[in-house]
Design an enzyme around this catalytic site. Sequence first.
Site, PDB file in Angstrom:
ATOM      1  CG  PHE A   1      -1.830  -1.315   1.225  1.00  0.00           C
ATOM      2  CD1 PHE A   1      -2.956  -1.168   0.339  1.00  0.00           C
ATOM      3  CD2 PHE A   1      -1.602  -2.118   2.141  1.00  0.00           C
ATOM      4  CE1 PHE A   1      -3.836  -2.525   0.413  1.00  0.00           C
ATOM      5  CE2 PHE A   1      -2.651  -3.423   2.141  1.00  0.00           C
ATOM      6  CZ  PHE A   1      -3.445  -3.431   1.191  1.00  0.00           C
TER       7      PHE A   1
ATOM      8  CD  GLU B   1       5.298   6.675  -7.911  1.00  0.00           C
ATOM      9  OE1 GLU B   1       5.516   7.546  -8.390  1.00  0.00           O
ATOM     10  OE2 GLU B   1       4.494   5.554  -8.650  1.00  0.00           O
TER      11      GLU B   1
ATOM     12  CG  PHE C   1      -6.462  10.056  -0.114  1.00  0.00           C
ATOM     13  CD1 PHE C   1      -5.500   9.877   1.045  1.00  0.00           C
ATOM     14  CD2 PHE C   1      -6.326   9.725  -1.178  1.00  0.00           C
ATOM     15  CE1 PHE C   1      -4.174   9.541   0.485  1.00  0.00           C
ATOM     16  CE2 PHE C   1      -4.997   9.288  -1.693  1.00  0.00           C
ATOM     17  CZ  PHE C   1      -4.028   9.416  -0.851  1.00  0.00           C
TER      18      PHE C   1
ATOM     19  N   GLY D   1      -3.481  11.170 -10.236  1.00  0.00           N
ATOM     20  CA  GLY D   1      -2.707  10.843 -11.455  1.00  0.00           C
ATOM     21  C   GLY D   1      -1.954   9.726 -10.904  1.00  0.00           C
TER      22      GLY D   1
ATOM     23  CB  CYS E   1      -1.419   3.322  -7.937  1.00  0.00           C
ATOM     24  SG  CYS E   1       0.175   2.210  -7.718  1.00  0.00           S
TER      25      CYS E   1
ATOM     26  CE  LYS F   1      -0.850  -0.596 -12.640  1.00  0.00           C
ATOM     27  NZ  LYS F   1      -0.733  -1.903 -12.228  1.00  0.00           N
TER      28      LYS F   1
ATOM     29  NE  ARG G   1       5.000   5.333 -13.795  1.00  0.00           N
ATOM     30  CZ  ARG G   1       5.203   4.525 -13.249  1.00  0.00           C
ATOM     31  NH1 ARG G   1       4.965   3.176 -13.489  1.00  0.00           N
ATOM     32  NH2 ARG G   1       5.715   4.320 -11.905  1.00  0.00           N
TER      33      ARG G   1
HETATM   34  C1  UDX Z   1      -1.578   5.182  -4.302  1.00  0.00           C
HETATM   35  C2  UDX Z   1      -2.018   4.538  -2.833  1.00  0.00           C
HETATM   36  O1  UDX Z   1      -2.216   5.690  -2.025  1.00  0.00           O
HETATM   37  C3  UDX Z   1      -1.375   3.575  -2.177  1.00  0.00           C
HETATM   38  O2  UDX Z   1      -1.817   3.104  -1.103  1.00  0.00           O
HETATM   39  C4  UDX Z   1      -0.950   2.469  -3.273  1.00  0.00           C
HETATM   40  O3  UDX Z   1      -0.188   1.636  -2.849  1.00  0.00           O
HETATM   41  C5  UDX Z   1      -0.516   3.093  -4.677  1.00  0.00           C
HETATM   42  O4  UDX Z   1      -1.436   4.068  -5.059  1.00  0.00           O
HETATM   43  P1  UDX Z   1       0.416   7.136  -5.000  1.00  0.00           P
HETATM   44  O5  UDX Z   1      -0.303   6.901  -6.432  1.00  0.00           O
HETATM   45  O6  UDX Z   1       1.753   6.849  -4.732  1.00  0.00           O
HETATM   46  O7  UDX Z   1      -0.417   5.840  -4.072  1.00  0.00           O
HETATM   47  O8  UDX Z   1      -0.094   8.466  -4.441  1.00  0.00           O
HETATM   48  P2  UDX Z   1      -1.312   8.997  -3.485  1.00  0.00           P
HETATM   49  O9  UDX Z   1      -0.444   9.984  -2.262  1.00  0.00           O
HETATM   50  O10 UDX Z   1      -2.158   8.168  -3.045  1.00  0.00           O
HETATM   51  O11 UDX Z   1      -1.713   9.936  -4.322  1.00  0.00           O
HETATM   52  C6  UDX Z   1      -2.344   9.612  -5.913  1.00  0.00           C
HETATM   53  C7  UDX Z   1      -3.008  10.869  -6.455  1.00  0.00           C
HETATM   54  O12 UDX Z   1      -4.061  11.387  -6.004  1.00  0.00           O
HETATM   55  C8  UDX Z   1      -2.113  11.990  -6.651  1.00  0.00           C
HETATM   56  O13 UDX Z   1      -1.967  12.624  -8.003  1.00  0.00           O
HETATM   57  C9  UDX Z   1      -2.563  13.106  -5.503  1.00  0.00           C
HETATM   58  O14 UDX Z   1      -2.110  14.393  -6.153  1.00  0.00           O
HETATM   59  C10 UDX Z   1      -3.957  12.863  -5.583  1.00  0.00           C
HETATM   60  N1  UDX Z   1      -4.631  13.399  -4.530  1.00  0.00           N
HETATM   61  C11 UDX Z   1      -4.347  12.578  -3.187  1.00  0.00           C
HETATM   62  C12 UDX Z   1      -5.513  14.227  -4.580  1.00  0.00           C
HETATM   63  O15 UDX Z   1      -5.931  14.672  -5.482  1.00  0.00           O
HETATM   64  N2  UDX Z   1      -6.406  14.793  -3.183  1.00  0.00           N
HETATM   65  C13 UDX Z   1      -6.122  13.775  -2.120  1.00  0.00           C
HETATM   66  O16 UDX Z   1      -6.741  14.265  -1.170  1.00  0.00           O
HETATM   67  C14 UDX Z   1      -5.138  12.983  -2.061  1.00  0.00           C
END
Ligand code: UDX
Length: 433
Positions: free
Chosen positions: A152, A155, A252, A260, A263, A266, A330
């Site tokens: 989980f 990045e 979140f 974006g 993960c 996709k 990505r």
């Molecule tokens: C995500 C999951 O959080 C992680 O548990 C899983 O293993 C892989 O996918 P990641 O893609 O690295 O991790 O980043 P994350 O911090 O979750 O953010 C994903 C995207 O959502 C980013 O583009 C971020 O800017 C956006 N985001 C996140 C929002 O727009 N608003 C939020 O409140 C949180």
Amino acid sequence: MKITVVGAGYVGLVTATCFAELGNHVLCVEKIESHLNKLKKGIPHIYEPGLEEMLKKNLEEGRIKFSTDIKEAINFSEVIFICVGTPQSDSGKADLSQVEAVSRQIAEFMDGYKLVIEKSTVPVNTHQWVKKTISRYAASDLDFDVASNPEFLREGSAVFDFMNPDRIVAGVESDRARQIFEELYEPFTKKGHPLLMTSPAAAELIKHSANSFLAMKISYINMIAQLCEKVGVDVNMIAQGIGLDERVGAKFLNAGIGYGGSCFPKDVKAFIKIAEDHGLEFGLLRETEKINANMRRVFLDKVEEILWINKDKHIAVWGLAFKPGTDDIREAPAIDIVGELVKNGANLRLYDPEAAANFKQLFPENENLQYVNDKYSALENADALLIITEWDEFQEADLDRVKKLMKLPIIIDGRNIFPPEKMQGFEYYSMGR
Ligand code: UDX
């Protein structure tokens, strides 16, 4: 313990390095030679805070090794993590050919009991295919188990997340596998991190359900943000007001230009497809995707509404990575936003602390598109500043200096990084506030 990790991508490399840090002996196998050569010198091919130092230390102390030799890796230990890529195929389904290939190699080279652990994100019941493949191709009738142990980590904070998990999920089918997991994760359970034992199918499903839920949460708040703009309410107030309810939770709920990365886009697509394969229409997730894709349009419409004509305008862009703390672009919103501005004939100066080199591959430099090495240089003579990624250094910017450098003090903030009340002297626009 001795541990084999197949694949040194984000998940594999972080898993391998962190398990070494915990005192295990790890052999990580990677087929891309250029990555391997760097890794052997302790240089990760990805940017991840804290990873390089940890990798160097464990290389020096002899707890981690890298190899291209899959046979050596399979013989090295009885615990094998599969961390290969499961990219999206044209249909939206996960492409599992690399998982199959590793399963066949395990079948060919296994020399004793193996616990084969899927860490890559895979559709529910993939473990059955891994099991069937190993049985079909096995050169001998040696005993093995297949388990699912989804990762989980995020990045940009992958090392921290690995070392401080909210929970560890282990999908197992035998007592032997269960015992290995208990030993493997003892450093975490000792400190109180929960280890949830499930069936392998449940573990596979937990990963897709978790990521899709988080993506849905983001799209939900982004839809509310659009409504907030129409009725004159600050979306942050709503996020706070609903987030304080423990059943909703405050995380979140950051509104902006949407998600974006490698993960969420996709996994949401793959999950829709998995449901469809089982005769279910996951409309909720289709809507999640639609809202997310539309946020980039909402931002671009805002830019046009504020600047009127983009052509020949000097626009500074802060942030290209899909999120802070990574060089990963990505599915980054910046790709669509910069792409549209280029099409409209804007004059762009782009800055990102880590992701510029990757972005350059998609958008090479030319007279209308330049990359700069610090955030302030992007602002000289700018008609507007667009904020696309919420790097800390942007939040800490000297706003007086920003104002002095720009031709017009217009900021359009796609990530809501500044409190509007602190923005006197600017024409400051953000998302849903
Ligand atoms: C995500 C999951 O959080 C992680 O548990 C899983 O293993 C892989 O996918 P990641 O893609 O690295 O991790 O980043 P994350 O911090 O979750 O953010 C994903 C995207 O959502 C980013 O583009 C971020 O800017 C956006 N985001 C996140 C929002 O727009 N608003 C939020 O409140 C949180």
